[in-house]
Scaffold this motif. Structure first.
Motif, mmCIF file in Angstrom:
data_model
loop_
_atom_site.group_PDB
_atom_site.id
_atom_site.type_symbol
_atom_site.label_atom_id
_atom_site.label_comp_id
_atom_site.label_asym_id
_atom_site.label_seq_id
_atom_site.Cartn_x
_atom_site.Cartn_y
_atom_site.Cartn_z
ATOM 1 N N SER A 108 -24.431 9.353 -9.692
ATOM 2 C CA SER A 108 -22.986 9.562 -9.727
ATOM 3 C C SER A 108 -22.335 8.440 -10.532
ATOM 4 O O SER A 108 -22.976 7.435 -10.841
ATOM 5 C CB SER A 108 -22.412 9.588 -8.307
ATOM 6 N N GLU A 109 -21.064 8.610 -10.839
ATOM 7 C CA GLU A 109 -20.353 7.592 -11.606
ATOM 8 C C GLU A 109 -20.083 6.363 -10.744
ATOM 9 O O GLU A 109 -19.626 6.477 -9.606
ATOM 10 C CB GLU A 109 -19.023 8.143 -12.122
ATOM 11 N N LEU A 110 -20.373 5.210 -11.287
ATOM 12 C CA LEU A 110 -20.125 3.948 -10.597
ATOM 13 C C LEU A 110 -18.756 3.422 -11.032
ATOM 14 O O LEU A 110 -18.543 3.129 -12.211
ATOM 15 C CB LEU A 110 -21.216 2.940 -10.955
ATOM 16 N N VAL A 111 -17.825 3.327 -10.094
ATOM 17 C CA VAL A 111 -16.476 2.863 -10.397
ATOM 18 C C VAL A 111 -16.388 1.377 -10.060
ATOM 19 O O VAL A 111 -16.397 0.989 -8.886
ATOM 20 C CB VAL A 111 -15.416 3.652 -9.605
ATOM 21 N N LEU A 112 -16.318 0.547 -11.091
ATOM 22 C CA LEU A 112 -16.351 -0.901 -10.889
ATOM 23 C C LEU A 112 -14.966 -1.533 -10.831
ATOM 24 O O LEU A 112 -14.830 -2.713 -10.542
ATOM 25 C CB LEU A 112 -17.168 -1.568 -12.000
ATOM 26 N N ILE A 113 -13.945 -0.742 -11.120
ATOM 27 C CA ILE A 113 -12.575 -1.260 -11.074
ATOM 28 C C ILE A 113 -11.905 -0.741 -9.808
ATOM 29 O O ILE A 113 -11.745 0.469 -9.621
ATOM 30 C CB ILE A 113 -11.772 -0.830 -12.317
ATOM 31 N N GLU A 114 -11.529 -1.646 -8.929
ATOM 32 C CA GLU A 114 -10.891 -1.254 -7.677
ATOM 33 C C GLU A 114 -9.430 -0.874 -7.912
ATOM 34 O O GLU A 114 -8.751 -1.469 -8.748
ATOM 35 C CB GLU A 114 -10.952 -2.404 -6.668
ATOM 36 N N ASP A 115 -8.960 0.101 -7.164
ATOM 37 C CA ASP A 115 -7.552 0.504 -7.207
ATOM 38 C C ASP A 115 -6.809 -0.337 -6.166
ATOM 39 O O ASP A 115 -6.798 -0.012 -4.980
ATOM 40 C CB ASP A 115 -7.420 1.995 -6.911
ATOM 41 N N ILE A 116 -6.196 -1.422 -6.621
ATOM 42 C CA ILE A 116 -5.573 -2.392 -5.713
ATOM 43 C C ILE A 116 -4.056 -2.304 -5.842
ATOM 44 O O ILE A 116 -3.521 -2.304 -6.942
ATOM 45 C CB ILE A 116 -6.063 -3.816 -6.028
ATOM 46 N N SER A 117 -3.391 -2.243 -4.714
ATOM 47 C CA SER A 117 -1.929 -2.124 -4.716
ATOM 48 C C SER A 117 -1.274 -3.502 -4.742
ATOM 49 O O SER A 117 -1.899 -4.518 -4.409
ATOM 50 C CB SER A 117 -1.460 -1.371 -3.468
ATOM 51 N N ALA A 118 0.014 -3.510 -5.106
ATOM 52 C CA ALA A 118 0.784 -4.758 -5.095
ATOM 53 C C ALA A 118 0.858 -5.321 -3.682
ATOM 54 O O ALA A 118 0.786 -6.541 -3.476
ATOM 55 C CB ALA A 118 2.177 -4.509 -5.646
ATOM 56 N N LYS A 119 0.970 -4.438 -2.700
ATOM 57 C CA LYS A 119 1.057 -4.899 -1.308
ATOM 58 C C LYS A 119 -0.210 -5.637 -0.904
ATOM 59 O O LYS A 119 -0.150 -6.704 -0.279
ATOM 60 C CB LYS A 119 1.298 -3.712 -0.374
ATOM 61 N N GLN A 120 -1.377 -5.091 -1.253
ATOM 62 C CA GLN A 120 -2.641 -5.764 -0.935
ATOM 63 C C GLN A 120 -2.698 -7.138 -1.586
ATOM 64 O O GLN A 120 -3.122 -8.120 -0.967
ATOM 65 C CB GLN A 120 -3.824 -4.920 -1.427
ATOM 66 N N ALA A 121 -2.270 -7.190 -2.853
ATOM 67 C CA ALA A 121 -2.359 -8.438 -3.607
ATOM 68 C C ALA A 121 -1.417 -9.499 -3.077
ATOM 69 O O ALA A 121 -1.809 -10.658 -2.873
ATOM 70 C CB ALA A 121 -2.074 -8.161 -5.085
ATOM 71 N N PHE A 122 -0.155 -9.127 -2.832
ATOM 72 C CA PHE A 122 0.833 -10.138 -2.452
ATOM 73 C C PHE A 122 0.769 -10.511 -0.978
ATOM 74 O O PHE A 122 1.314 -11.536 -0.573
ATOM 75 C CB PHE A 122 2.234 -9.671 -2.852
ATOM 76 N N THR A 123 0.094 -9.688 -0.152
ATOM 77 C CA THR A 123 -0.148 -10.073 1.244
ATOM 78 C C THR A 123 -1.524 -10.714 1.393
ATOM 79 O O THR A 123 -1.923 -11.103 2.482
ATOM 80 C CB THR A 123 -0.049 -8.862 2.182
ATOM 81 N N ASN A 124 -2.252 -10.808 0.250
ATOM 82 C CA ASN A 124 -3.588 -11.412 0.223
ATOM 83 C C ASN A 124 -4.515 -10.769 1.253
ATOM 84 O O ASN A 124 -5.202 -11.447 2.018
ATOM 85 C CB ASN A 124 -3.507 -12.925 0.455
ATOM 86 N N GLU A 125 -4.540 -9.449 1.245
ATOM 87 C CA GLU A 125 -5.422 -8.703 2.158
ATOM 88 C C GLU A 125 -6.878 -9.087 1.890
ATOM 89 O O GLU A 125 -7.333 -9.047 0.745
ATOM 90 C CB GLU A 125 -5.236 -7.208 1.930
#
Length: 425
Positions: A254-271
């Motif tokens: 299957s296709e290997l997806v190496l780029i994560e779909d990260i939201s601004a909320k995840q990034a700025f809350t440092n999830e």
């Protein structure tokens, strides 16, 4: 492209800092990585296109594109790359003085790092400057680098910061006292017989060489040279995979997806990244079954020939790391990586280094081994080096003083000749 207030501040700050008045922000995204300390660090990544340029293909950037990443934990520039070394920036970052001292001052102001204490010059040629990570002038392992390139007009066209650059809180300081004589037993144990291919001669040579290893300043422990890969949740194993019946059904990658779909909320809350989660026993058992099923499909005749050595998390996937169970002295050991979707428990794809070994099948076979390991050590011992460094220690989560035991020389196991290993590449 939806931009929130936090993003807008970063975008405008970047536009001014790099003089991007003649650029438009084409794309932006978030990325993250897991550090040595198992901490999650987020980046805001921007692709700025020159106003005159058009995007020919989605995945290609025209010359002059500015690709800039900001570390959200420090609000500092992690990388800034002008594609093709071309820049259309106006009143951006320009160095009137291009001497090393001027570059150092700029890096210190940019990173809050101190020259000689956390980084030092590694190389300088023309407009390219490379600095390496250190602690009070002593190398760090794993290493980090700061790289900077200027064009002929002194304009910044490449800048990258990679590494931990530790502060004194995570360093166990000591006075370096190691000598080669003290590490004699460890060095002797690191002598390996390898069958080393020479690309130049198209021949395989039987060679004794020293396998690098770190030893602590107090001689209390050694740390493997390759002990810093795959930082996420990880478990070590020693599982020989055996089966009695192959599986007839066909394996489809299957296709290997190496780029994560990260939201601004995840990034700025440092999830925290899911990659830092430990792999528990029940998960490990399930993944072993998945790997064994895969092997029965793809390598049905290889029962008992694969050793499962570890699992680790990486970009949302589980990586199963295997090596050939049969010991041999060929320098390129058989390795296999199986990548698993932890949710569906299906194998996505795999990476086999068999092709690497196959390219040497036409090389001349190695001659008979005449020298013993002990005789080889006597010949190479005067060329053994100790390279002081602060090494990251997983057990204490600190950098501890030690040295890498290494040698640039090998011994021909047939003739007894001592030679520089680089001469046989």
């Amino acid at each position: 492209m939806i931009v929130n207030e936090q993003e807008e501040k970063i975008i405008e700050w970047t536009r001014l800092k790099f003089g991007l008045a003649h650029y438009d922000l084409g794309r932006s995204s978030y990325s993250r990585r897991v550090t040595l300390f198992n901490e999650t660090v987020y980046q805001f990544c921007m692709e700025w296109f020159p106003k005159e340029a058009s995007i020919v293909e989605e995945d290609l950037n025209p010359e002059g594109t500015a690709v800039i990443a900001i570390d959200l934990s420090t609000n500092q520039v992690e990388s800034a790359i002008f594609v093709g070394g071309e820049t259309y920036a106006k009143a951006g970052i320009v160095f009137q003085q291009r001497d090393v001292e001027s570059i150092i001052k700029w890096i210190e102001a940019e990173t809050n790092l101190i020259y000689g204490r956390q980084f030092q010059l590694d190389s300088h040629k023309g407009g390219k400057y490379v600095f390496k990570e250190c602690y009070k002038g002593i190398d760090i392992s794993p290493p980090g680098y700061i790289e900077l390139k200027l064009n002929s007009d002194g304009e910044l066209v490449f800048y990258s910061v990679y590494g931990q650059f530790p502060t004194e809180e995570v360093v166990k300081e000591e006075e370096y006292t190691l000598t080669v004589k003290q590490v004699k037993k460890t060095a002797q144990a690191q002598i390996r017989l390898i069958h080393d291919p020479s690309f130049k001669d198209e021949k395989i040579y039987p060679t004794y060489a020293l396998e690098e290893i770190y030893i602590t300043n107090d001689l209390s422990k050694t740390i493997p040279f390759e002990g810093f890969t795959d930082r996420g949740g990880r478990i070590e194993l020693e599982e020989l995979l055996v089966w009695s019946e192959p599986l007839q059904n066909h394996f489809t990658q299957s296709e290997l997806v190496l780029i994560e779909d990260i939201s601004a909320k995840q990034a700025f809350t440092n999830e925290p990244s899911a990659d830092i989660e430990p792999i528990n026993e029940s998960e490990g058992t399930a993944y072993i079954d998945v790997v064994k099923t895969f092997l029965r499909q793809v390598y049905p005749a290889y029962s008992g020939e694969w050793l499962l050595t570890s699992f680790n998390r990486d970009t949302g996937y589980i990586h199963a790391n295997l090596k050939g169970s049969k010991s041999h002295s060929f320098i390129f050991q058989r390795k296999l990586k199986v990548i698993i979707d932890p949710h569906s428990l299906e194998v996505i794809t795999y990476i086999d280094n068999q092709l690497l070994s196959d390219q040497f099948k036409t090389y001349d076979s190695p001659e008979e081994v005449v020298l013993s390991k002990e005789e080889a050590y006597e010949k190479i011992k005067e060329f053994i080096e100790l390279k002081p460094c602060y090494v990251y220690d997983d057990d204490t989560q600190k950098y501890i003083l030690g040295a890498m035991i290494d040698s640039s020389y090998g011994v021909d196991a047939h003739t007894g000749e001592v030679f520089l290993l680089a001469d046989r590449e």
